[in-house]
Structures are given as structure tokens and as C-alpha cells.
Design a protein around this motif. Structure first.
Motif, short mmCIF file in Angstrom:
data_model
loop_
_atom_site.label_atom_id
_atom_site.label_comp_id
_atom_site.label_asym_id
_atom_site.label_seq_id
_atom_site.Cartn_x
_atom_site.Cartn_y
_atom_site.Cartn_z
N GLU A 684 0.82 -1.21 0.00
CA GLU A 684 0.00 0.00 0.00
C GLU A 684 0.86 1.26 0.00
O GLU A 684 0.46 2.29 -0.55
N LEU A 685 2.02 1.17 0.62
CA LEU A 685 2.92 2.32 0.69
C LEU A 685 3.90 2.37 -0.47
O LEU A 685 4.73 3.29 -0.56
N GLY A 686 3.85 1.37 -1.34
CA GLY A 686 4.75 1.33 -2.48
C GLY A 686 6.19 1.01 -2.12
O GLY A 686 7.12 1.49 -2.78
N LEU A 687 6.39 0.19 -1.10
CA LEU A 687 7.73 -0.13 -0.62
C LEU A 687 8.06 -1.59 -0.92
O LEU A 687 7.50 -2.51 -0.32
N ALA A 688 8.97 -1.80 -1.83
CA ALA A 688 9.40 -3.16 -2.16
C ALA A 688 10.32 -3.69 -1.08
O ALA A 688 10.98 -2.92 -0.37
N ASP A 689 10.36 -5.00 -0.92
CA ASP A 689 11.34 -5.61 -0.03
C ASP A 689 12.73 -5.27 -0.56
O ASP A 689 13.03 -5.46 -1.73
N GLY A 690 13.59 -4.74 0.33
CA GLY A 690 14.92 -4.32 -0.09
C GLY A 690 15.03 -2.85 -0.40
O GLY A 690 16.14 -2.33 -0.57
N ALA A 691 13.90 -2.14 -0.48
CA ALA A 691 13.95 -0.69 -0.68
C ALA A 691 14.50 -0.02 0.58
O ALA A 691 14.47 -0.60 1.67
N TYR A 692 14.97 1.20 0.42
CA TYR A 692 15.49 1.95 1.57
C TYR A 692 14.58 3.13 1.86
O TYR A 692 14.10 3.82 0.94
N THR A 693 14.33 3.33 3.15
CA THR A 693 13.38 4.35 3.56
C THR A 693 13.91 5.11 4.76
O THR A 693 14.73 4.59 5.54
N ASP A 694 13.45 6.34 4.91
CA ASP A 694 13.68 7.09 6.14
C ASP A 694 12.45 6.93 7.02
O ASP A 694 11.31 6.98 6.53
N LEU A 695 12.67 6.73 8.30
CA LEU A 695 11.58 6.67 9.26
C LEU A 695 11.40 8.07 9.85
O LEU A 695 12.35 8.64 10.40
N VAL A 696 10.20 8.61 9.75
CA VAL A 696 9.93 9.96 10.23
C VAL A 696 8.79 9.88 11.24
O VAL A 696 7.66 9.51 10.89
N SER A 697 9.08 10.20 12.49
CA SER A 697 8.03 10.15 13.51
C SER A 697 7.30 11.48 13.56
O SER A 697 7.87 12.55 13.30
N GLU A 698 6.02 11.40 13.90
CA GLU A 698 5.17 12.59 13.97
C GLU A 698 4.60 12.70 15.38
O GLU A 698 4.00 11.77 15.90
N TRP A 699 4.79 13.87 15.98
CA TRP A 699 4.32 14.09 17.35
C TRP A 699 3.16 15.08 17.35
O TRP A 699 2.91 15.80 16.38
N THR A 700 2.46 15.10 18.45
CA THR A 700 1.21 15.87 18.54
C THR A 700 1.42 17.38 18.38
O THR A 700 0.48 18.09 18.03
N ASP A 701 2.62 17.88 18.64
CA ASP A 701 2.87 19.32 18.51
C ASP A 701 3.30 19.70 17.09
O ASP A 701 3.67 20.86 16.84
N GLY A 702 3.25 18.73 16.17
CA GLY A 702 3.63 19.00 14.79
C GLY A 702 5.09 18.78 14.49
O GLY A 702 5.52 18.87 13.33
N SER A 703 5.89 18.47 15.52
CA SER A 703 7.32 18.25 15.30
C SER A 703 7.56 16.88 14.69
O SER A 703 6.75 15.96 14.83
N GLU A 704 8.67 16.76 13.98
CA GLU A 704 9.06 15.51 13.34
C GLU A 704 10.49 15.16 13.69
O GLU A 704 11.32 16.04 13.96
N ARG A 705 10.78 13.85 13.70
CA ARG A 705 12.12 13.34 13.96
C ARG A 705 12.43 12.28 12.91
O ARG A 705 11.55 11.51 12.55
N ARG A 706 13.68 12.24 12.46
CA ARG A 706 14.02 11.39 11.32
C ARG A 706 15.16 10.44 11.66
O ARG A 706 16.17 10.82 12.26
N ALA A 707 14.98 9.18 11.24
CA ALA A 707 16.04 8.17 11.29
C ALA A 707 16.23 7.68 9.86
O ALA A 707 15.38 6.97 9.32
N PRO A 708 17.32 8.03 9.22
CA PRO A 708 17.46 7.75 7.78
C PRO A 708 18.05 6.37 7.48
O PRO A 708 18.73 5.76 8.31
N GLY A 709 17.77 5.91 6.24
CA GLY A 709 18.48 4.79 5.67
C GLY A 709 18.17 3.43 6.25
O GLY A 709 19.08 2.67 6.60
N PHE A 710 16.89 3.05 6.31
CA PHE A 710 16.50 1.74 6.82
C PHE A 710 16.06 0.85 5.65
O PHE A 710 15.23 1.25 4.83
#
Length: 760
Positions: A684-710
Motif C-alpha cells: 500500500e505504501l509502495g515499498l518493495a522488499d529491499g527498498a530503503y526508507t527514512d523513518l519519520v516520527s510525527e508528534w502531537t505538537d507538529g514536530s518531526e524526527r528522522r532516522a534515515p536509511g533503513f
């Protein structure tokens, strides 16, 4: 043959992925254990050391808090325990020459794996203000630096004294005594990040923040529910207890978002049958959505109440309070809402109910999968409600079983490592030592980070652990730590926290569990308390890694003398000389430890602390009874296009200590930056097995945090859920995202979106 530590960080850009396994332990565990042990210790030292693990005349494994029975195997350890021992008993050494070659800026670029592989620290090290690398320092100068900074504070509450669960009872008792004599209750500990939610829920409901079962209870249970726990990796010796329970007729329900090999089948390496065939463990696997546990147990409680004869009316009448209010809330539980919250089917929940109703003796075990959510405390209360309905506490084969991870985290709390101590404990401490302890509450882990961030705390002292690596919101935490005037770490090995320092920093090398401890009065031993409330001795048998090491009790005693000086009437020098004198004082302050030394001498395997709910169905709560509770059902609501992420360990990991780059049971090899996603969600997200993605968390105040290259790994997780390893994903957990009541970081329910990564 002992191997050298890695010269450089291994490349983790392309982890290999195979199908997950469906059985734990067996020959692969034995082979891997010996490989790692020999690489760190060599053949002879491996045999000498491992045969003393968890023996009555040996040392307590630093790997977990699972108890031992009275009758011990010759090899009373598991694969991950052996890894923990090998890392501590390693022949590799980190000398002053190492620090001369590696500035702090260089250490900060290294992975936790590389840092930990370098070996044991051999001398006290000091990073001066404006310096770029640690240099050797004498113990006298180190303690003088600590005294200088602590005495310069405007208030004792500007100091923080953190404790890791590896710390012995004796060292923990001395540290809290020193902190309170100094004038603060700022005693955060690793329990704040793991089972604080358990303690909060259990203190309110049964009157004591500890589990109520013994190892023998597990063997006698009719039904064992294992919720939010992966014993195959985190508590492998628990599998033996589950195997024995199954052989006696018990049934097991596993409740978890991920299937785990250790709960599918256990290949016991202690028996030929186990090695060859193994024992299936789980009878019913409930693959629940992350955070849906409260809804599940609430509906089960509704169904129990509605089933004629299912409620233990005598127990409810004689021993509980608040039943009517709870029952009204339970009756309002909704099937549709529960199915949405849990992702389970009606048939699965009805099957679970049948198993609960067929059991006269039920135990519920849990770990971080229940404790690290916003609604963790009401979730655990709901678990306890179920046991109350069935009268399943205070009788053989039944009760609550929060499975602690660190080897003495429960003992440290018993010794008074707590930012919110009970007045009765402080009264006893003050009477024994003639001091006046502060009565206002101190800072827990999250509040400590906020205090450092806001300039309210200026000195940070850690008795063990890897505070920076273990805590949430990595960028915020590291920036906060760098604002401190002084950071001090009592350590055996390097970790990330040594590279994230205050203006000045000290590393104080200490003895490990495996090391002989000889003081002026002779050879010493320390004590620990396991996950089921048994206290026993731990005696190291190896020559210390360096003649420059001090024991944890000695470090606290000498620090106290340097800071408090002649104004303190506490016999710190006597405590360092003979730990039996510490235990004599513990016996007069801490309930349940009367005749401490004599009981240890009479019981080589240790003794059980008293537990009112377990021993006599006495519940020391505010009402004097076991308290039913009623809270609104909560579960995470995830926006469309997002996933709910849980952070977890790999099999080659213990807390933040990374033994290797593989996760054998989950089929991952050669890398840790992977994210496990259900194939349908990935599609559904268009992510193939073996693709690389950044994980971006979303918090209630609108702030975001990123963990790259997974690397995306298609994996049989619960729908809508994902999983990735910590500490790499701690950066995604907002500091303010915590459990109600307990303030534990909510690391098991992080809303994330997955964005295409530039990494490959």
C-alpha cells in the motif's frame, strides 16, 4: 583463540535477509555461544568462567533477572547470558594509549558495536575543560574533581545520580545513602524506562510493585499468558520453565504483534530430546496490534463476568475493593471497538476466553510490550483485574509475573534507588544514620533529561549503564547532556555515553560481576535480587582486568568521603573495607532483610523476600484490599498512510550492548538498520522488499524526527504495525511521549511515516 577488536566499524549498508526461524536455541545457540565466548576469552577462560555462571558459589549472570531453581544445571546459562559474560570477561583492554589515539570527536562517530568490542577500561580517565581527548587520572584526583563540582552547586538538586540495573544491592544502598546525605532524591534509574509502569500499576492494585509468583508457580500453572514479551531473546532461560510447565499440562497463550521463534518452539540444549525435536510452546498465538492489549483484556473481563460461575465470588468478596465500578466499565466493553483496537478475530478472542475459563491457576507474564505505551499503567491494571476475577493471586500456580530485564534492577529499587521514596523508608534511613533525608520528590529519567536541557541540573553521575544510548529523543538528550558541567560514568566498557560529555567528564572503571573483589578485610561478595524476589550472593572468580579498578561500593564510599568530608558520621571507610557491614545496615533499614548476613550463610541459594499478596493474600494498598480499577479503554489511533512502530532488540543485543550485527531468529544478517513491515502494508505504501526508507516520527505538537536509511524487510508483523531496533530508533521517540502515571518513554507506539531514502 582470542580475536582482536575490530579496527573499523563494519559496513552495514546491505543486510542479508532470510525467512524468520520457528524454533529457538538448539545446536545453533550452542555453536554461536562458543564462537563468541572463545573470541573474547579463549578456550580455557571460557570454561573457567561459564561454569560459574548462576552457580551457588559463582556469580550472577549480568544478562537478565530470571531466577534459578534450587537445583542447578552444570551449564546454568543461555546464549545471550554467555554473550554478556564474554563481553565482561574479555581479554581485550582499553588503555590510556587507546584514548590518546582516539579523540572524543572520533569516538562520537563510532557505532555502539565498535565501542563495546574494544574491551575493558583499565584506568580512570579524565576529559578536561577544553580538552579533545580523555587522559589518565589518579583516583584521588578524580574524586577531588567530583567533590569540587558538587560543592559548587547552588542546590543539591542540581545533581543527578543515575543507576543501572547491573549495580549490586550493596552499591545501590550506598549510592542512595550518599545522595540523600548530600541532600537530593534525584535518583533516576533504568526501571524508569522499562517496568516503572508495572510498579505503578501493581502498587495501586496489589500493594507491592513486584511480581507475585515463583519459578515453582510457573511449573504448576494451568495457563500461562505471555504478553508483549520475547523470552527467546530477552529471557532465554524462561523457555526452560515454559517447557517444564507444558510437560506438566499447562497451556500457553502468546500475545504479541510479532511471531517470535522462542514462543513457537524451544530446542532445549540441555537434553538430547530438546536438541533433536524441541518442544512446541504456544497453544494460541494472538497477533495483536501494537497497543491493543488493554482492549483485549477489558473484553475478556466482560466475558468472564457474563459467564455463569466464572467469577471467584469468594475472593472478590473477601479480598477486593471497587468491583462494582470496575464491573460496570467492563460490561460496557464493545466487540467492534475491541476488534478494531486489537486486529484479532472474534473466534480468536473466544478461544482465549475458553482457555482462561478452563484454568484454575493462571499466570500472566509481560515485559516492555505492555509497559512502554501512553496507556501502559491502565493496561497492566486490566491484566490484574482478570486475575482478580479468577482469584488467581495468592495461591500456587497463579499470579502476576512482570519479567524484569536487567539483573538487579528490582534489587536496586528495593535498596532505595527511587526518586519518590516512601516516607517510612526515609524515616528508617534517617534513624539508622542520623541524617535528615530530603522529603520532596526528585527527578526520574525523563525529568532528569529535561532538567539538564533547561539548565536545572549541572552534574550527572551514572553508576553503570549507557544513559545516552538508552534514553529517548536522542538529539535532545545528547544536547542536554552536553550542557552539564560534569558527567561521570562508572563503567566496565566503552559506550556512546562516554562520547557525549559535559564540559568536563570522568570515566571510572569498575570491577564486573566476573571479577574477584578483595578489600582490606578479605575477599568480598555482593548480592542481587532476581525478578521473583529471591536475594542471593554473587562472587566473581577472575583476576580483575586491571590493578587500577575499584569496586562499585568502593567508588561510592570514596566519593562520599571526598564530597561530605568530616561532616559525615557515616562509616564510609568501614563499608569499603567489609561489605558485610553494609548488609548489617541494610538489615536494619529495608524490610525483609533481617539477619541478612546470617540468612545468606544459611541459604547458599538465597532467600525469598516477603510478599503479602503472594504469601497470605494480604494487600498493603490504600484500601487494605486488592483494588479493582476502571479506566477508559485506550489504543493508538494511526492516521492513514502511517504505521505504528515499536522499537525492539535484536538477538545479538542486550539492552544497548550490541554483540553482533545479526538477528538470527528474524532472519537478519549483517546489519541493524532494517524496518520490519507487513507485506500488505508495504504494498500500500509502495515499498518493495529491499527498498530503503527514512523513518519519520510525527508528534502531537507538529514536530518531526528522522532516522534515515533503513532497509525495508517484508515481515509477518501485525497489520498497520512496524518494528525496528533501538538504540538506532530512539531518535524517533519524543521526550514528552510518555506513559501516564509512570512517565516511562512510550517507545513501543511511535507513529511514523516512511519516506524514500537517498541511502542505498
Amino acid at each position: 583463540m582470542v580475536s582482536k577488536p575490530p579496527a573499523g566499524d563494519p559496513v552495514q549498508d546491505a543486510p542479508q535477509v532470510a525467512p524468520p526461524q520457528h524454533a529457538a536455541a538448539g545446536l545453533p545457540a550452542v555453536t554461536h555461544t562458543l564462537k563468541i565466548a572463545q573470541a573474547q576469552m579463549g578456550v580455557r577462560r571460557t570454561a573457567r568462567t561459564l561454569l560459574k555462571v548462576n552457580q551457588k558459589d559463582g556469580f550472577d549472570c549480568p544478562g537478565c533477572a530470571w531466577p534459578e531453581g534450587d537445583k542447578r544445571h552444570v551449564a546454568e546459562f543461555c546464549e545471550n547470558g554467555a554473550k554478556a559474560v564474554a563481553e565482561e570477561a574479555t581479554l581485550r583492554r582499553v588503555t590510556p594509549d587507546f584514548f590518546a589515539a582516539h579523540p572524543v570527536a572520533d569516538l562520537a562517530t563510532r557505532s555502539g558495536y565498535w565501542l563495546g568490542q574494544q574491551g575493558r577500561i583499565t584506568q580512570p580517565m579524565y576529559l578536561a575543560e577544553g580538552g579533545d581527548r580523555y587522559e589518565a587520572v589518579t583516583w584521588e584526583r578524580a574524586f577531588a574533581i567530583i567533590a569540587e563540582e558538587l560543592r559548587a552547586l547552588s542546590s543539591p538538586d542540581e545533581a543527578l545520580f543515575y543507576t543501572s540495573g547491573r549495580t549490586s544491592n550493596e552499591a545501590a544502598f550506598l549510592l542512595q545513602l550518599f545522595a540523600r546525605e548530600f541532600g537530593t532524591n534525584n535518583l533516576p534509574d533504568c526501571s524508569n524506562m522499562c517496568h516503572e509502569s508495572s510498579g505503578s500499576a501493581l502498587n495501586e492494585t496489589i500493594g507491592i510493585g513486584k511480581g507475585s509468583v515463583s519459578l515453582e508457580d510457573l511449573h504448576q500453572a494451568d495457563l500461562i499468558v505471555v504478553a508483549g514479551q520475547n523470552p527467546g531473546t530477552n529471557h532465554p532461560r524462561m523457555l526452560s520453565a515454559l517447557e517444564k510447565a507444558k510437560a506438566a499440562g499447562a497451556r500457553i497463550i502468546s500475545v504479541n504483534p510479532l511471531p517470535e521463534a522462542g514462543l513457537e518452539k524451544f530446542k532445549n540444549p540441555q537434553t538430547p530430546q530438546g536438541m533433536l525435536k524441541g518442544a512446541p510452546l504456544t497453544d494460541l498465538f494472538l497477533q495483536i496490534r501494537i497497543g491493543g492489549d488493554q482492549a483485549l483484556f477489558r473484553l475478556l473481563n466482560k466475558l468472564i463476568i457474563e459467564t455463569e460461575g466464572a467469577v471467584d465470588r469468594e475472593f472478590v468478596r473477601e479480598h477486593t475493593h471497587g468491583y462494582e465500578e470496575f464491573a460496570a466499565a467492563a460490561r460496557a466493553a464493545d466487540w467492534d471497538e475491541t476488534l478494531a483496537a486489537t486486529g484479532l478475530t472474534r473466534a480468536e478472542i473466544e478461544r482465549a476466553l475458553e482457555m482462561v475459563l478452563a484454568s484454575q491457576r493462571t499466570i500472566v507474564c509481560w515485559a516492555m510490550g505492555l509497559t512502554q505505551h501512553k496507556h501502559s499503567v491502565p493496561t497492566i491494571r486490566e491484566v490484574v483485574n482478570l486475575l482478580f476475577l479468577r482469584g488467581a493471586i495468592g495461591r500456587p500456580g497463579a499470579g502476576v509475573c512482570p519479567v524484569r530485564g536487567h539483573s538487579n534492577v528490582q534489587g536496586d529499587r528495593t535498596m532505595g534507588i527511587f526518586e519518590r521514596p516512601a516516607p517510612a523508608f526515609l524515616d528508617a534511613l534517617d534513624k539508622e544514620f542520623g541524617i535528615v533525608s530530603p522529603r520532596h520528590h526528585g527527578y526520574d529519567v525523563v525529568r532528569s533529561i529535561q532538567a539538564l536541557r533547561d539548565g536545572e541540573a549541572k552534574v550527572f553521575f551514572a553508576m553503570g549503564g549507557n544513559f545516552v544510548g538508552a534514553t529517548p529523543d536522542t538529539e535532545v538528550t545528547e544536547a542536554a547532556m552536553r550542557r552539564a558541567r560534569l558527567t561521570v560514568h562508572v563503567s566496565t566498557k566503552l559506550n556512546r555515553s562516554h562520547a557525549v560529555t559535559g564540559t568536563r567528564a570522568l570515566i571510572l572503571p569498575t570491577l564486573g560481576r566476573t571479577d574477584k573483589d578483595v578489600q582490606k578485610s578479605g575477599k568480598q561478595f555482593v548480592t542481587v535480587e532476581d525478578s521473583m524476589g529471591l536475594v542471593h550472593a554473587s562472587r566473581g572468580n577472575l583476576p580483575p582486568a586491571s590493578p587500577h579498578l575499584l569496586s562499585e561500593p568502593a567508588i561510592v564510599a570514596r566519593m562520599a568521603r571526598a564530597v561530605l568530608g568530616a561532616a559525615s558520621a557515616t562509616p564510609w571507610e568501614e563499608f569499603e573495607k567489609d561489605y558485610a557491614t553494609i548488609r548489617d545496615r541494610i538489615a536494619r533499614v529495608v524490610p525483609g532483610f533481617q539477619d541478612f548476613n546470617a540468612r545468606l550463610a544459611a541459604n547458599p541459594g538465597g532467600f525469598a523476600l516477603p510478599h503479602g499478596p503472594r504469601d497470605e493474600r494480604r494487600f498493603p494498598t490504600a484500601t487494605g484490599k486488592a483494588n479493582f480499577t476502571a479506566a477508559p479503554v485506550e489504543y493508538p489511533k494511526v492516521p492513514e498512510g502511517r504505521l505504528l512502530l515499536q522499537t525492539l532488540r535484536s538477538h545479538d543485543q542486550y539492552n544497548t550492548t550490541i554483540y553482533g550485527l545479526d538477528d538470527r531468529y528474524r532472519g537478519i544478517k549483517g546489519g541493524r538498520r532494517v524496518v520490519l513491515v507487513h507485506p500488505a502494508d508495504a504494498a500500500e505504501l509502495g515499498l518493495a522488499d529491499g527498498a530503503y526508507t527514512d523513518l519519520v516520527s510525527e508528534w502531537t505538537d507538529g514536530s518531526e524526527r528522522r532516522a534515515p536509511g533503513f532497509r525495508v524487510v517484508h515481515y509477518p508483523t501485525a497489520r498497520g504495525c512496524a518494528a525496528a531496533y533501538y538504540p538506532e530508533t530512539n531518535v524517533l521517540v519524543p521526550l514528552e511521549s510518555t506513559a501516564d502515571v509512570s512517565n516511562t518513554p512510550a517507545s513501543k507506539s511511535v507513529i511514523v511515516r516512511l519516506e524514500q531514502s537517498q541511502s542505498a
